[in-house]
Design a protein around this motif. Sequence first.
Motif, PDB file in Angstrom:
ATOM      1  N   PHE A 142       0.811  -1.212   0.000  1.00  0.00           N
ATOM      2  CA  PHE A 142       0.000   0.000   0.000  1.00  0.00           C
ATOM      3  C   PHE A 142       0.850   1.271   0.000  1.00  0.00           C
ATOM      4  CE2 PHE A 142      -2.969  -3.239   1.302  1.00  0.00           C
ATOM      5  CZ  PHE A 142      -4.145  -2.867   0.662  1.00  0.00           C
ATOM      6  N   SER A 143       2.089   1.128  -0.505  1.00  0.00           N
ATOM      7  CA  SER A 143       2.998   2.266  -0.711  1.00  0.00           C
ATOM      8  C   SER A 143       3.293   3.022   0.577  1.00  0.00           C
ATOM      9  CB  SER A 143       2.418   3.219  -1.762  1.00  0.00           C
ATOM     10  OG  SER A 143       2.225   2.544  -2.989  1.00  0.00           O
ATOM     11  N   LEU A 144       3.383   2.285   1.678  1.00  0.00           N
ATOM     12  CA  LEU A 144       3.771   2.850   2.962  1.00  0.00           C
ATOM     13  C   LEU A 144       5.205   2.447   3.280  1.00  0.00           C
ATOM     14  CD1 LEU A 144       0.524   1.944   4.956  1.00  0.00           C
ATOM     15  CD2 LEU A 144       1.168   4.206   4.083  1.00  0.00           C
ATOM     16  N   PRO A 145       5.861   3.112   4.224  1.00  0.00           N
ATOM     17  CA  PRO A 145       7.186   2.651   4.645  1.00  0.00           C
ATOM     18  C   PRO A 145       7.140   1.192   5.079  1.00  0.00           C
ATOM     19  CG  PRO A 145       6.725   4.818   5.555  1.00  0.00           C
ATOM     20  CD  PRO A 145       5.442   4.347   4.934  1.00  0.00           C
ATOM     21  N   ALA A 146       8.203   0.451   4.826  1.00  0.00           N
ATOM     22  CA  ALA A 146       8.220  -0.978   5.146  1.00  0.00           C
ATOM     23  C   ALA A 146       7.901  -1.242   6.604  1.00  0.00           C
ATOM     24  CB  ALA A 146       9.584  -1.569   4.787  1.00  0.00           C
ATOM     25  N   VAL A 147       8.404  -0.391   7.481  1.00  0.00           N
ATOM     26  CA  VAL A 147       8.139  -0.527   8.917  1.00  0.00           C
ATOM     27  C   VAL A 147       7.618   0.799   9.446  1.00  0.00           C
ATOM     28  CG1 VAL A 147       9.137  -0.905  11.197  1.00  0.00           C
ATOM     29  CG2 VAL A 147       9.872  -2.318   9.259  1.00  0.00           C
ATOM     30  N   GLN A 148       6.440   0.742  10.065  1.00  0.00           N
ATOM     31  CA  GLN A 148       5.863   1.889  10.758  1.00  0.00           C
ATOM     32  C   GLN A 148       5.516   1.440  12.175  1.00  0.00           C
ATOM     33  OE1 GLN A 148       2.421   2.767   8.194  1.00  0.00           O
ATOM     34  NE2 GLN A 148       3.309   4.790   7.895  1.00  0.00           N
ATOM     35  N   ILE A 149       6.087   2.058  13.179  1.00  0.00           N
ATOM     36  CA  ILE A 149       5.770   1.660  14.547  1.00  0.00           C
ATOM     37  C   ILE A 149       4.391   2.210  14.916  1.00  0.00           C
ATOM     38  CG2 ILE A 149       6.488   1.759  16.956  1.00  0.00           C
ATOM     39  CD1 ILE A 149       8.298   0.124  15.062  1.00  0.00           C
ATOM     40  N   SER A 150       3.520   1.318  15.347  1.00  0.00           N
ATOM     41  CA  SER A 150       2.142   1.698  15.626  1.00  0.00           C
ATOM     42  C   SER A 150       2.044   2.674  16.797  1.00  0.00           C
ATOM     43  CB  SER A 150       1.310   0.450  15.944  1.00  0.00           C
ATOM     44  OG  SER A 150      -0.007   0.812  16.283  1.00  0.00           O
ATOM     45  N   THR A 151       1.108   3.581  16.696  1.00  0.00           N
ATOM     46  CA  THR A 151       0.824   4.529  17.780  1.00  0.00           C
ATOM     47  C   THR A 151      -0.555   4.276  18.396  1.00  0.00           C
ATOM     48  OG1 THR A 151      -0.052   6.130  16.166  1.00  0.00           O
ATOM     49  CG2 THR A 151       2.280   6.320  16.759  1.00  0.00           C
ATOM     50  N   THR A 152      -1.169   3.143  18.050  1.00  0.00           N
ATOM     51  CA  THR A 152      -2.498   2.807  18.565  1.00  0.00           C
ATOM     52  C   THR A 152      -2.375   2.080  19.896  1.00  0.00           C
ATOM     53  OG1 THR A 152      -3.356   2.586  16.317  1.00  0.00           O
ATOM     54  CG2 THR A 152      -4.659   1.612  18.091  1.00  0.00           C
ATOM     55  N   HIS A 153      -2.696   2.768  20.973  1.00  0.00           N
ATOM     56  CA  HIS A 153      -2.606   2.160  22.301  1.00  0.00           C
ATOM     57  C   HIS A 153      -3.877   1.375  22.600  1.00  0.00           C
ATOM     58  CE1 HIS A 153       1.175   4.045  23.564  1.00  0.00           C
ATOM     59  NE2 HIS A 153       0.779   5.075  22.834  1.00  0.00           N
ATOM     60  N   ARG A 154      -3.684   0.163  23.053  1.00  0.00           N
ATOM     61  CA  ARG A 154      -4.804  -0.712  23.418  1.00  0.00           C
ATOM     62  C   ARG A 154      -4.513  -1.220  24.826  1.00  0.00           C
ATOM     63  NH1 ARG A 154      -7.271  -2.671  18.289  1.00  0.00           N
ATOM     64  NH2 ARG A 154      -5.962  -2.015  16.538  1.00  0.00           N
ATOM     65  N   SER A 155      -5.016  -0.517  25.824  1.00  0.00           N
ATOM     66  CA  SER A 155      -4.633  -0.844  27.193  1.00  0.00           C
ATOM     67  C   SER A 155      -5.766  -0.548  28.168  1.00  0.00           C
ATOM     68  CB  SER A 155      -3.388  -0.029  27.586  1.00  0.00           C
ATOM     69  OG  SER A 155      -2.966  -0.351  28.896  1.00  0.00           O
ATOM     70  N   SER A 156      -6.401  -1.620  28.644  1.00  0.00           N
ATOM     71  CA  SER A 156      -7.409  -1.503  29.698  1.00  0.00           C
ATOM     72  C   SER A 156      -7.727  -2.915  30.188  1.00  0.00           C
ATOM     73  CB  SER A 156      -8.680  -0.837  29.177  1.00  0.00           C
ATOM     74  OG  SER A 156      -9.437  -1.740  28.388  1.00  0.00           O
ATOM     75  N   PRO A 157      -8.198  -3.058  31.417  1.00  0.00           N
ATOM     76  CA  PRO A 157      -8.546  -4.396  31.916  1.00  0.00           C
ATOM     77  C   PRO A 157      -9.559  -5.118  31.036  1.00  0.00           C
ATOM     78  CG  PRO A 157      -8.429  -2.845  33.733  1.00  0.00           C
ATOM     79  CD  PRO A 157      -8.317  -2.030  32.472  1.00  0.00           C
ATOM     80  N   GLY A 158     -10.501  -4.364  30.473  1.00  0.00           N
ATOM     81  CA  GLY A 158     -11.493  -4.999  29.610  1.00  0.00           C
ATOM     82  C   GLY A 158     -10.872  -5.606  28.363  1.00  0.00           C
ATOM     83  N   LEU A 159      -9.914  -4.902  27.767  1.00  0.00           N
ATOM     84  CA  LEU A 159      -9.227  -5.418  26.586  1.00  0.00           C
ATOM     85  C   LEU A 159      -8.397  -6.648  26.938  1.00  0.00           C
ATOM     86  CD1 LEU A 159      -7.963  -2.160  24.814  1.00  0.00           C
ATOM     87  CD2 LEU A 159      -9.975  -3.524  24.271  1.00  0.00           C
ATOM     88  N   TRP A 160      -7.741  -6.617  28.076  1.00  0.00           N
ATOM     89  CA  TRP A 160      -6.933  -7.776  28.486  1.00  0.00           C
ATOM     90  C   TRP A 160      -7.815  -8.998  28.726  1.00  0.00           C
ATOM     91  CZ3 TRP A 160      -4.557  -4.158  32.695  1.00  0.00           C
ATOM     92  CH2 TRP A 160      -3.781  -3.179  32.059  1.00  0.00           C
ATOM     93  N   LEU A 161      -8.957  -8.787  29.376  1.00  0.00           N
ATOM     94  CA  LEU A 161      -9.895  -9.900  29.564  1.00  0.00           C
ATOM     95  C   LEU A 161     -10.383 -10.408  28.215  1.00  0.00           C
ATOM     96  CD1 LEU A 161     -11.620 -11.744  31.320  1.00  0.00           C
ATOM     97  CD2 LEU A 161     -13.324  -9.906  31.466  1.00  0.00           C
ATOM     98  N   GLY A 162     -10.617  -9.472  27.276  1.00  0.00           N
ATOM     99  CA  GLY A 162     -11.027  -9.881  25.932  1.00  0.00           C
ATOM    100  C   GLY A 162     -10.005 -10.793  25.281  1.00  0.00           C
ATOM    101  N   GLU A 163      -8.726 -10.519  25.491  1.00  0.00           N
ATOM    102  CA  GLU A 163      -7.679 -11.375  24.912  1.00  0.00           C
ATOM    103  C   GLU A 163      -7.626 -12.742  25.584  1.00  0.00           C
ATOM    104  OE1 GLU A 163      -5.092 -11.165  22.162  1.00  0.00           O
ATOM    105  OE2 GLU A 163      -7.070 -10.317  21.836  1.00  0.00           O
TER     106      GLU A 163
END
Length: 215
Positions: free
Chosen positions: A109-130
């Motif tokens: 998709f014509s993006l840099p080969a490596v882009q470090i994500s800036t999307t934070h996914r952090s909460s007890p609910g998300l951890w329980l979901g995993e």
Amino acid sequence: MNTALARRVFAEFLGTALLLAAVIGSGIAAQRLSPDDVGLQLLENSTATAAALVAIILALGPVSGAHLNPVVTLADRVFGALTTGQAAAYITAQLLGGAAGSVIANLMFSLPAVQISTTHRSSPGLWLGEVVATFGLLLVIFGVVRSRRPSAAPFAVGAYIGAAYWWTSSTSFANPAATLARTLTDSFAGIAPASTGAFLIAELIGAALAVLAIA
């Protein structure tokens, strides 16, 4: 490494690379096609991922079992289907394949080969979901195989992952190789490196609980 194991390890590398290319590529495409509708983005991402997963497992399952996921491999090791060396080779291939798939998706998709994500996914609910997502995934895989219907496994796994995108709070990463690989894309499917530690722990807890339930 003997030839038979090398073939299996290559299948794990290739399959995990294709899976992550599908997950991340469809996420990027979804962002571009539906920039103002997050729900539609998730629908596009989940549908493409589920369909690709079925196809990949059908193609590579006869070679390696198409684990494509370190927790599946670890569970197989616990149940004695793999040796420690074989499991280590599988997991190494999955981690490398996931990273390769991320890079390929970015480049497509014509993006840099490596882009470090800036999307934070952090909460007890998300951890329980995993925890729940990983537990359910292993239960589906081993339940279907032990029911002596292994031909149904690709469809069951694809259906489960496609649905779990929606009914789990974390959108069901359920895969340590995928979790780490998704740090390499700053797109809809990405996860910030700082968020991965808790996700990985949750996935291992889910896997351990699933192994107990399956046993």
